[in-house]
Motif scaffolding. Sequence first.
Motif, PDB file in Angstrom:
ATOM      1  N   ALA A  68       0.822  -1.210   0.000  1.00  0.00           N
ATOM      2  CA  ALA A  68       0.000   0.000   0.000  1.00  0.00           C
ATOM      3  C   ALA A  68       0.856   1.261   0.000  1.00  0.00           C
ATOM      4  O   ALA A  68       1.866   1.343   0.704  1.00  0.00           O
ATOM      5  CB  ALA A  68      -0.934   0.008   1.211  1.00  0.00           C
ATOM      6  N   VAL A  69       0.424   2.220  -0.815  1.00  0.00           N
ATOM      7  CA  VAL A  69       1.044   3.546  -0.871  1.00  0.00           C
ATOM      8  C   VAL A  69      -0.015   4.571  -0.495  1.00  0.00           C
ATOM      9  O   VAL A  69      -1.168   4.473  -0.924  1.00  0.00           O
ATOM     10  CB  VAL A  69       1.596   3.842  -2.286  1.00  0.00           C
ATOM     11  CG1 VAL A  69       2.091   5.282  -2.392  1.00  0.00           C
ATOM     12  CG2 VAL A  69       2.712   2.871  -2.641  1.00  0.00           C
ATOM     13  N   ARG A  70       0.362   5.569   0.289  1.00  0.00           N
ATOM     14  CA  ARG A  70      -0.584   6.609   0.690  1.00  0.00           C
ATOM     15  C   ARG A  70      -0.062   7.965   0.249  1.00  0.00           C
ATOM     16  O   ARG A  70       1.141   8.195   0.175  1.00  0.00           O
ATOM     17  CB  ARG A  70      -0.815   6.579   2.198  1.00  0.00           C
ATOM     18  CG  ARG A  70       0.362   7.109   3.006  1.00  0.00           C
ATOM     19  CD  ARG A  70       0.251   6.842   4.489  1.00  0.00           C
ATOM     20  NE  ARG A  70      -0.908   7.464   5.103  1.00  0.00           N
ATOM     21  CZ  ARG A  70      -1.235   7.310   6.387  1.00  0.00           C
ATOM     22  NH1 ARG A  70      -0.487   6.532   7.164  1.00  0.00           N
ATOM     23  NH2 ARG A  70      -2.288   7.914   6.883  1.00  0.00           N
ATOM     24  N   GLN A  71      -0.988   8.866  -0.078  1.00  0.00           N
ATOM     25  CA  GLN A  71      -0.612  10.228  -0.454  1.00  0.00           C
ATOM     26  C   GLN A  71      -1.704  11.189   0.013  1.00  0.00           C
ATOM     27  O   GLN A  71      -2.879  11.018  -0.322  1.00  0.00           O
ATOM     28  CB  GLN A  71      -0.411  10.338  -1.968  1.00  0.00           C
ATOM     29  CG  GLN A  71       0.127  11.693  -2.413  1.00  0.00           C
ATOM     30  CD  GLN A  71       0.598  11.685  -3.856  1.00  0.00           C
ATOM     31  OE1 GLN A  71       0.307  10.751  -4.610  1.00  0.00           O
ATOM     32  NE2 GLN A  71       1.336  12.702  -4.243  1.00  0.00           N
ATOM     33  N   GLY A  72      -1.329  12.186   0.773  1.00  0.00           N
ATOM     34  CA  GLY A  72      -2.285  13.156   1.258  1.00  0.00           C
ATOM     35  C   GLY A  72      -2.592  14.210   0.209  1.00  0.00           C
ATOM     36  O   GLY A  72      -1.774  14.501  -0.677  1.00  0.00           O
ATOM     37  N   VAL A  83      -3.398   3.585  -2.541  1.00  0.00           N
ATOM     38  CA  VAL A  83      -3.400   2.612  -3.629  1.00  0.00           C
ATOM     39  C   VAL A  83      -2.934   1.292  -3.034  1.00  0.00           C
ATOM     40  O   VAL A  83      -1.832   1.195  -2.485  1.00  0.00           O
ATOM     41  CB  VAL A  83      -2.491   3.047  -4.789  1.00  0.00           C
ATOM     42  CG1 VAL A  83      -2.406   1.942  -5.845  1.00  0.00           C
ATOM     43  CG2 VAL A  83      -3.035   4.335  -5.422  1.00  0.00           C
ATOM     44  N   ILE A  84      -3.823   0.307  -3.111  1.00  0.00           N
ATOM     45  CA  ILE A  84      -3.618  -0.974  -2.443  1.00  0.00           C
ATOM     46  C   ILE A  84      -3.656  -2.101  -3.468  1.00  0.00           C
ATOM     47  O   ILE A  84      -4.573  -2.170  -4.283  1.00  0.00           O
ATOM     48  CB  ILE A  84      -4.708  -1.204  -1.375  1.00  0.00           C
ATOM     49  CG1 ILE A  84      -4.689  -0.067  -0.344  1.00  0.00           C
ATOM     50  CG2 ILE A  84      -4.531  -2.563  -0.692  1.00  0.00           C
ATOM     51  CD1 ILE A  84      -5.895  -0.073   0.583  1.00  0.00           C
ATOM     52  N   VAL A 121       0.169   7.821 -10.725  1.00  0.00           N
ATOM     53  CA  VAL A 121      -0.741   7.974 -11.863  1.00  0.00           C
ATOM     54  C   VAL A 121      -2.187   7.965 -11.399  1.00  0.00           C
ATOM     55  O   VAL A 121      -2.979   8.846 -11.750  1.00  0.00           O
ATOM     56  CB  VAL A 121      -0.501   6.859 -12.902  1.00  0.00           C
ATOM     57  CG1 VAL A 121      -1.636   6.829 -13.931  1.00  0.00           C
ATOM     58  CG2 VAL A 121       0.824   7.077 -13.617  1.00  0.00           C
ATOM     59  N   LEU A 122      -2.547   6.969 -10.597  1.00  0.00           N
ATOM     60  CA  LEU A 122      -3.940   6.834 -10.168  1.00  0.00           C
ATOM     61  C   LEU A 122      -4.364   7.966  -9.242  1.00  0.00           C
ATOM     62  O   LEU A 122      -5.425   8.568  -9.420  1.00  0.00           O
ATOM     63  CB  LEU A 122      -4.150   5.485  -9.479  1.00  0.00           C
ATOM     64  CG  LEU A 122      -3.927   4.233 -10.336  1.00  0.00           C
ATOM     65  CD1 LEU A 122      -4.250   2.975  -9.527  1.00  0.00           C
ATOM     66  CD2 LEU A 122      -4.775   4.282 -11.594  1.00  0.00           C
ATOM     67  N   THR A 123      -3.539   8.268  -8.261  1.00  0.00           N
ATOM     68  CA  THR A 123      -3.900   9.321  -7.309  1.00  0.00           C
ATOM     69  C   THR A 123      -3.966  10.681  -7.986  1.00  0.00           C
ATOM     70  O   THR A 123      -4.930  11.437  -7.809  1.00  0.00           O
ATOM     71  CB  THR A 123      -2.887   9.355  -6.146  1.00  0.00           C
ATOM     72  OG1 THR A 123      -2.895   8.095  -5.473  1.00  0.00           O
ATOM     73  CG2 THR A 123      -3.237  10.460  -5.158  1.00  0.00           C
ATOM     74  N   GLY A 124      -2.932  11.005  -8.750  1.00  0.00           N
ATOM     75  CA  GLY A 124      -2.900  12.308  -9.403  1.00  0.00           C
ATOM     76  C   GLY A 124      -4.089  12.538 -10.304  1.00  0.00           C
ATOM     77  O   GLY A 124      -4.753  13.581 -10.230  1.00  0.00           O
ATOM     78  N   ALA A 125      -4.398  11.549 -11.145  1.00  0.00           N
ATOM     79  CA  ALA A 125      -5.508  11.706 -12.090  1.00  0.00           C
ATOM     80  C   ALA A 125      -6.855  11.707 -11.377  1.00  0.00           C
ATOM     81  O   ALA A 125      -7.707  12.568 -11.627  1.00  0.00           O
ATOM     82  CB  ALA A 125      -5.456  10.595 -13.139  1.00  0.00           C
ATOM     83  N   CYS A 126      -7.067  10.760 -10.478  1.00  0.00           N
ATOM     84  CA  CYS A 126      -8.385  10.612  -9.848  1.00  0.00           C
ATOM     85  C   CYS A 126      -8.717  11.773  -8.920  1.00  0.00           C
ATOM     86  O   CYS A 126      -9.778  12.390  -9.033  1.00  0.00           O
ATOM     87  CB  CYS A 126      -8.453   9.305  -9.064  1.00  0.00           C
ATOM     88  SG  CYS A 126      -8.440   7.828 -10.098  1.00  0.00           S
ATOM     89  N   LEU A 184      -7.900   1.849  -5.635  1.00  0.00           N
ATOM     90  CA  LEU A 184      -7.706   3.221  -5.183  1.00  0.00           C
ATOM     91  C   LEU A 184      -8.784   3.545  -4.162  1.00  0.00           C
ATOM     92  O   LEU A 184      -9.974   3.386  -4.436  1.00  0.00           O
ATOM     93  CB  LEU A 184      -7.783   4.205  -6.340  1.00  0.00           C
ATOM     94  CG  LEU A 184      -7.684   5.668  -5.891  1.00  0.00           C
ATOM     95  CD1 LEU A 184      -6.231   6.047  -5.629  1.00  0.00           C
ATOM     96  CD2 LEU A 184      -8.282   6.613  -6.913  1.00  0.00           C
ATOM     97  N   VAL A 185      -8.368   3.992  -2.996  1.00  0.00           N
ATOM     98  CA  VAL A 185      -9.295   4.342  -1.925  1.00  0.00           C
ATOM     99  C   VAL A 185      -9.040   5.781  -1.518  1.00  0.00           C
ATOM    100  O   VAL A 185      -7.908   6.139  -1.177  1.00  0.00           O
ATOM    101  CB  VAL A 185      -9.103   3.412  -0.701  1.00  0.00           C
ATOM    102  CG1 VAL A 185     -10.063   3.802   0.418  1.00  0.00           C
ATOM    103  CG2 VAL A 185      -9.318   1.957  -1.097  1.00  0.00           C
ATOM    104  N   MET A 186     -10.065   6.620  -1.602  1.00  0.00           N
ATOM    105  CA  MET A 186      -9.981   7.988  -1.107  1.00  0.00           C
ATOM    106  C   MET A 186     -10.655   8.063   0.246  1.00  0.00           C
ATOM    107  O   MET A 186     -11.780   7.574   0.416  1.00  0.00           O
ATOM    108  CB  MET A 186     -10.672   8.967  -2.063  1.00  0.00           C
ATOM    109  CG  MET A 186      -9.847   9.351  -3.260  1.00  0.00           C
ATOM    110  SD  MET A 186     -10.761  10.503  -4.340  1.00  0.00           S
ATOM    111  CE  MET A 186     -11.001  11.917  -3.249  1.00  0.00           C
ATOM    112  N   LEU A 187      -9.972   8.647   1.214  1.00  0.00           N
ATOM    113  CA  LEU A 187     -10.517   8.799   2.561  1.00  0.00           C
ATOM    114  C   LEU A 187     -10.585  10.281   2.910  1.00  0.00           C
ATOM    115  O   LEU A 187      -9.603  11.005   2.739  1.00  0.00           O
ATOM    116  CB  LEU A 187      -9.630   8.088   3.586  1.00  0.00           C
ATOM    117  CG  LEU A 187      -9.608   6.557   3.535  1.00  0.00           C
ATOM    118  CD1 LEU A 187      -8.476   6.018   4.387  1.00  0.00           C
ATOM    119  CD2 LEU A 187     -10.931   5.982   3.995  1.00  0.00           C
ATOM    120  N   MET A 188     -11.733  10.728   3.374  1.00  0.00           N
ATOM    121  CA  MET A 188     -11.885  12.105   3.837  1.00  0.00           C
ATOM    122  C   MET A 188     -12.619  12.088   5.169  1.00  0.00           C
ATOM    123  O   MET A 188     -13.608  11.368   5.328  1.00  0.00           O
ATOM    124  CB  MET A 188     -12.652  12.949   2.820  1.00  0.00           C
ATOM    125  CG  MET A 188     -11.833  13.234   1.565  1.00  0.00           C
ATOM    126  SD  MET A 188     -12.632  14.407   0.454  1.00  0.00           S
ATOM    127  CE  MET A 188     -13.963  13.398  -0.179  1.00  0.00           C
TER     128      MET A 188
END
Length: 207
Positions: A68-72, A83-84, A121-126, A184-188
């Motif tokens: 898993a990679v995380r990015q705020g 991204v898991i 790629v996934l985080t930036g675009a999504c 891809l998981v977005m958490l807020m």
Amino acid sequence: MRENVFTEEQRDALQEIANLAMGQAATRLARLLDTFIELSVPRVRVVRAEDAARTLREMTGIEESVTAVRQGFRSDLKGEALVICRSSGVGQLCALVNDPYVNSAYDSVSQTELMFDVANVLTGACVSCILNQLDRTPIFSAPGLLGEKISLDDVFQSDVLAWKTALLLEVNFALEDQTFRAHLVMLMAEDSIRRMNEALDALLSSL
């Protein structure tokens, strides 16, 4: 905060926004890996921190270890994107892109490097696409590796999370004719969920 925080119209709008964002991300990932990308339908849940791992396990069917990679990210809406991937799948993907007969962007790559590239790629675009459609421009922190060959419970450690309830938006990307799948998981957290409500209302009123 109650779990049913979105009206049906708001939820439909969020899923439509997510669909567009995931399409853009899939296009970029397809260019990176030179292969067709299959997309799932985005799924939206509001979960308690202690239930996040169990909920994602039910949504994805993942029982084995993951990488898993995380990015705020932040604007007035802030959170983090994860991204898991199943750890075994990362090895398969690495073997695929290191195949000299595959017309990929790589000559040779490590599993960690590949995970960071896929996550970027996934985080930036999504995330950018979703927030841009809500008239926000996100600022991203540097990505970090949460771990390799860890459990989903290790990804979502409720005792160290800074939130009690979170919006969980999940979509998965699969490579055609391959077993690799990235989630891809977005958490807020709570405050951002309230602002998301307001942003969706503003979007719907403008239509």
